[in-house]
Design an enzyme around this catalytic site. Structure first.
Site, PDB file in Angstrom:
ATOM      1  N   HIS A  79       0.847  -1.202   0.000  1.00 14.64           N
ATOM      2  CA  HIS A  79       0.000   0.000   0.000  1.00 14.64           C
ATOM      3  C   HIS A  79       0.880   1.249   0.000  1.00 14.64           C
ATOM      4  CE1 HIS A  79      -4.101  -1.707   1.488  1.00 14.64           C
ATOM      5  NE2 HIS A  79      -3.596  -2.380   0.483  1.00 14.64           N
ATOM      6  N   TYR A 207      -9.163   5.562   7.443  1.00 11.93           N
ATOM      7  CA  TYR A 207      -9.292   5.943   8.853  1.00 11.93           C
ATOM      8  C   TYR A 207     -10.323   7.069   8.895  1.00 11.93           C
ATOM      9  CZ  TYR A 207      -4.995   3.371  10.043  1.00 11.93           C
ATOM     10  OH  TYR A 207      -4.047   2.394  10.247  1.00 11.93           O
ATOM     11  N   PRO A 299      -4.186   0.685  18.949  1.00  8.78           N
ATOM     12  CA  PRO A 299      -3.933   0.162  17.602  1.00  8.78           C
ATOM     13  C   PRO A 299      -4.015   1.193  16.481  1.00  8.78           C
ATOM     14  CG  PRO A 299      -6.091  -0.534  18.406  1.00  8.78           C
ATOM     15  CD  PRO A 299      -5.412   0.138  19.551  1.00  8.78           C
ATOM     16  N   LYS A 303       0.998   0.161  15.160  1.00 12.48           N
ATOM     17  CA  LYS A 303       2.402   0.119  15.583  1.00 12.48           C
ATOM     18  C   LYS A 303       2.780  -1.087  16.460  1.00 12.48           C
ATOM     19  CE  LYS A 303       4.158   3.574  13.566  1.00 12.48           C
ATOM     20  NZ  LYS A 303       3.935   2.938  12.277  1.00 12.48           N
ATOM     21  N   TYR A 391       3.860   6.793  10.094  1.00 10.89           N
ATOM     22  CA  TYR A 391       2.999   5.644   9.775  1.00 10.89           C
ATOM     23  C   TYR A 391       3.811   4.517   9.133  1.00 10.89           C
ATOM     24  CZ  TYR A 391      -1.162   3.021   8.533  1.00 10.89           C
ATOM     25  OH  TYR A 391      -2.109   2.033   8.443  1.00 10.89           O
TER      26      TYR A 391
HETATM   27  P1  FAD Z   1       1.906 -11.402  22.030  1.00 11.35           P
HETATM   28  O1  FAD Z   1       1.419 -11.470  20.638  1.00 11.35           O
HETATM   29  O2  FAD Z   1       0.954 -11.040  23.110  1.00 11.35           O
HETATM   30  O3  FAD Z   1       2.563 -12.802  22.350  1.00 11.35           O
HETATM   31  C1  FAD Z   1       2.936 -13.182  23.666  1.00 11.35           C
HETATM   32  C2  FAD Z   1       2.891 -14.690  23.783  1.00 11.35           C
HETATM   33  O4  FAD Z   1       3.283 -15.056  25.089  1.00 11.35           O
HETATM   34  C3  FAD Z   1       1.480 -15.237  23.589  1.00 11.35           C
HETATM   35  O5  FAD Z   1       1.498 -16.293  22.652  1.00 11.35           O
HETATM   36  C4  FAD Z   1       1.066 -15.690  24.983  1.00 11.35           C
HETATM   37  O6  FAD Z   1       0.189 -16.818  24.943  1.00 11.35           O
HETATM   38  C5  FAD Z   1       2.408 -16.043  25.600  1.00 11.35           C
HETATM   39  N1  FAD Z   1       2.416 -15.961  27.058  1.00 11.35           N
HETATM   40  C6  FAD Z   1       1.748 -15.100  27.856  1.00 11.35           C
HETATM   41  N2  FAD Z   1       2.036 -15.339  29.159  1.00 11.35           N
HETATM   42  C7  FAD Z   1       2.915 -16.386  29.170  1.00 11.35           C
HETATM   43  C8  FAD Z   1       3.574 -17.088  30.216  1.00 11.35           C
HETATM   44  N3  FAD Z   1       3.386 -16.761  31.519  1.00 11.35           N
HETATM   45  N4  FAD Z   1       4.395 -18.083  29.871  1.00 11.35           N
HETATM   46  C9  FAD Z   1       4.593 -18.423  28.560  1.00 11.35           C
HETATM   47  N5  FAD Z   1       3.999 -17.790  27.534  1.00 11.35           N
HETATM   48  C10 FAD Z   1       3.166 -16.777  27.841  1.00 11.35           C
HETATM   49  N6  FAD Z   1      -1.484  -4.267  16.861  1.00 11.35           N
HETATM   50  C11 FAD Z   1      -1.634  -3.640  15.726  1.00 11.35           C
HETATM   51  O7  FAD Z   1      -0.660  -3.094  15.216  1.00 11.35           O
HETATM   52  N7  FAD Z   1      -2.879  -3.614  15.119  1.00 11.35           N
HETATM   53  C12 FAD Z   1      -3.968  -4.251  15.661  1.00 11.35           C
HETATM   54  O8  FAD Z   1      -5.047  -4.230  15.104  1.00 11.35           O
HETATM   55  C13 FAD Z   1      -3.836  -4.896  16.864  1.00 11.35           C
HETATM   56  N8  FAD Z   1      -4.882  -5.509  17.455  1.00 11.35           N
HETATM   57  C14 FAD Z   1      -4.694  -6.119  18.656  1.00 11.35           C
HETATM   58  C15 FAD Z   1      -5.761  -6.725  19.305  1.00 11.35           C
HETATM   59  C16 FAD Z   1      -5.595  -7.321  20.552  1.00 11.35           C
HETATM   60  C17 FAD Z   1      -6.781  -7.973  21.253  1.00 11.35           C
HETATM   61  C18 FAD Z   1      -4.327  -7.321  21.168  1.00 11.35           C
HETATM   62  C19 FAD Z   1      -4.119  -7.977  22.523  1.00 11.35           C
HETATM   63  C20 FAD Z   1      -3.259  -6.734  20.500  1.00 11.35           C
HETATM   64  C21 FAD Z   1      -3.427  -6.117  19.262  1.00 11.35           C
HETATM   65  N9  FAD Z   1      -2.376  -5.509  18.592  1.00 11.35           N
HETATM   66  C22 FAD Z   1      -2.544  -4.887  17.434  1.00 11.35           C
HETATM   67  C23 FAD Z   1      -1.047  -5.504  19.104  1.00 11.35           C
HETATM   68  C24 FAD Z   1      -0.194  -6.594  18.465  1.00 11.35           C
HETATM   69  O9  FAD Z   1      -0.974  -7.709  18.185  1.00 11.35           O
HETATM   70  C25 FAD Z   1       0.896  -6.892  19.453  1.00 11.35           C
HETATM   71  O10 FAD Z   1       1.693  -5.722  19.585  1.00 11.35           O
HETATM   72  C26 FAD Z   1       1.768  -8.087  19.091  1.00 11.35           C
HETATM   73  O11 FAD Z   1       1.009  -9.253  19.159  1.00 11.35           O
HETATM   74  C27 FAD Z   1       2.953  -8.165  20.036  1.00 11.35           C
HETATM   75  O12 FAD Z   1       3.585  -9.386  19.892  1.00 11.35           O
HETATM   76  P2  FAD Z   1       4.280 -10.073  21.121  1.00 11.35           P
HETATM   77  O13 FAD Z   1       4.866 -11.342  20.568  1.00 11.35           O
HETATM   78  O14 FAD Z   1       5.178  -9.118  21.799  1.00 11.35           O
HETATM   79  O15 FAD Z   1       3.124 -10.385  22.157  1.00 11.35           O
HETATM   80  C1  DHB Z   2      -5.382  -2.848  11.329  1.00 10.92           C
HETATM   81  C2  DHB Z   2      -5.288  -2.501  12.612  1.00 10.92           C
HETATM   82  C3  DHB Z   2      -4.829  -1.248  12.933  1.00 10.92           C
HETATM   83  O1  DHB Z   2      -4.686  -0.877  14.181  1.00 10.92           O
HETATM   84  C4  DHB Z   2      -4.494  -0.338  11.982  1.00 10.92           C
HETATM   85  O2  DHB Z   2      -4.096   0.894  12.347  1.00 10.92           O
HETATM   86  C5  DHB Z   2      -4.559  -0.699  10.690  1.00 10.92           C
HETATM   87  C6  DHB Z   2      -5.005  -1.977  10.363  1.00 10.92           C
HETATM   88  C7  DHB Z   2      -5.887  -4.196  10.976  1.00 10.92           C
HETATM   89  O3  DHB Z   2      -6.197  -4.968  11.867  1.00 10.92           O
HETATM   90  O4  DHB Z   2      -5.994  -4.483   9.798  1.00 10.92           O
END
Ligand code: FAD
Ligand code: DHB
Length: 398
Positions: A79, A207, A299, A303, A391
């Protein structure tokens, strides 16, 4: 080796098999550094979480470096801009023209799947469904990780623990309160998200700022759409039929988008609260935090996943340099280096959230101020460039 076929000792114990943990594991494995990943959930559970969808160019480059970008390049959508909708009209922010960069739409689920497959192909060890994970002796040169699974109680000795276990994990909680400083802002609304197998309403993300609240039209592919509407924190998914969701989405879009919207049955529907959160420092003794374990952003700026990748970039380089005998400067400077970039993304996500959402005290005056700022943004090349730079992702400091 233990009875579970796992080594009793490894170089890096990675807690969590989300994108941070899996990507770190992959980068370390390719550089010859041993790691074991310990994850609380099952692989299917991890893959079932619908989260982020937009990858910065730096994240894509890191996934290329990790050797997991083939499907991303085949299926991801490049994009060159996004659209901002407000006051009944839509305006495009053209990244390609403003800064010569782009983003790639490719779901977090797919990134995770690619990383899981790559790890399985390498035969690198991952423990799933580990309960009661605990970290010990983090302030010594020989930390340990304990956990329980179907086979009983286990312990792994290591040189370093990478805390990649998200916001609710055990890693950050293992840092003494006397050393940890946290910064937080909780927003008075959430996002209600719907995934459905319908063509996206428009080729690029929209957005939308609207007096009824924020809305976002995103996608996962040319046949799968992801839509969000701002909702109250008291709302429940059960209160939102698909029909009610799409009526609300339509009401917040410009007329052309509302008319073009193709609806279909939702295949996922969930509500996420919005929060900004940073924990400092990101290193305590032999524990190094990465991703959501250390920071959360709302979100709006897409980021969260990208910041997790940026931490992992710094962390993997620091660990690889350490094991190659190139010194510990990367590990010593890890926290400060990550936090400098983290705070800029926290600032951008907070700003974009504040600009696009209806707050309890927004009122008619606040709405006009938001529209004036949006008008300035789309009318000023300087302001549009600042949005575009943030962005698509700010540059790394090396
Ligand atoms: P996570 O993806 O949270 O992974 C952490 C892992 O650790 C998980 O698999 C969990 O099961 C595991 N874990 C937890 N506790 C323990 C433990 N005690 N022992 C062992 N394992 C454990 N970001 C965006 O940019 N756009 C979005 O639309 C967006 N939507 C989101 C929606 C939700 C509901 C959430 C929660 C987050 C969202 N995010 C979004 C943020 C993005 O998904 C996260 O920043 C990203 O997943 C971070 O990755 P991570 O691996 O650091 O953490
Ligand atoms: C999506 C989520 C976001 O937070 C965003 O800024 C753009 C896209 C998505 O889930 O596709």
């Amino acid at each position: 080796m233990s009875d579970a076929g796992l080594p009793r000792r490894t170089q890096v114990a990675i807690i969590g098999a989300g994108p941070s943990g899996l990507l770190l594991g992959q980068l370390l494995a390719r550089a010859g550094v041993d790691a074991v990943i310990i994850e609380r959930q099952s692989p299917d559970y991890v893959l079932g979480r619908i989260r982020a969808g937009v990858l910065e160019q730096g994240t894509v480059e890191l996934l290329e470096h990790a050797g997991v970008a083939t499907r991303l390049h085949a299926e991801g959508l490049v994009h060159d801009g996004v659209e901002l909708a407000f006051d009944g009209r839509r305006h495009r922010i053209d990244f390609a023209d403003l800064i010569g960069r782009h983003v790639t739409v490719y779901g977090q689920t797919e990134v995770t799947r690619d990383l899981m497959n790559a790890r399985a192909a390498l035969g690198a060890p991952t423990v799933y469904e580990a309960s009661e994970v605990s970290l010990h002796d983090l302030d010594t040169d020989s930390p340990r990780v304990g956990w329980r699974d179907a086979g009983g109680r286990h312990e792994l000795a290591c040189d370093w623990v990478a805390g990649c276990d998200g916001y609710h994990g055990v890693s950050r909680a293992s840092i003494p309160a006397s050393v940890l400083r946290t910064y937080e802002r909780v927003y008075p609304f959430g996002w209600l998200g719907v995934l459905c197998d319908t063509p996206p309403v428009s080729p690029e993300l929209i957005y939308a700022n609207h007096p009824r609240g924020f809305a976002l039209c995103s996608m996962r592919s040319t046949t799968r759409s992801r839509y969000y509407v701002q909702c109250g924190l008291d709302q429940k998914v059960e209160d939102w039929s698909d029909e009610r969701f799409f009526d609300e989405l339509r009401a917040r879009l410009d007329e052309r988008a509302a008319a073009a919207l193709v609806t279909g049955p939702s295949i996922e529907k969930s509500i996420a609260p919005l929060r900004s959160f940073v924990a400092e420092p990101m290193r305590h003794g032999r524990l190094l935090l990465a991703g959501d374990a250390a920071h959360i952003v709302p979100p709006t700026g897409a980021k969260g996943l990208n910041l997790a990748a940026s931490d992992v970039r710094y962390l993997s380089r620091a660990l690889v340099a350490h094991y190659r005998g190139e010194g510990s400067a990367g590990l010593d400077g890890y926290s400060a280096r990550c936090l400098a970039r983290v705070w800029k993304a926290v600032r951008f996500s907070w700003w974009f959230t504040t600009l696009m959402h209806r707050f309890p005290d927004t009122g008619d005056f606040g709405q006009k101020i938001q529209e004036a700022e949006l008008g300035y943004l789309v009318g000023s090349r300087a302001a549009a460039t600042a949005l575009a730079e943030n962005y698509v992702g700010l540059p790394f400091d090396d």
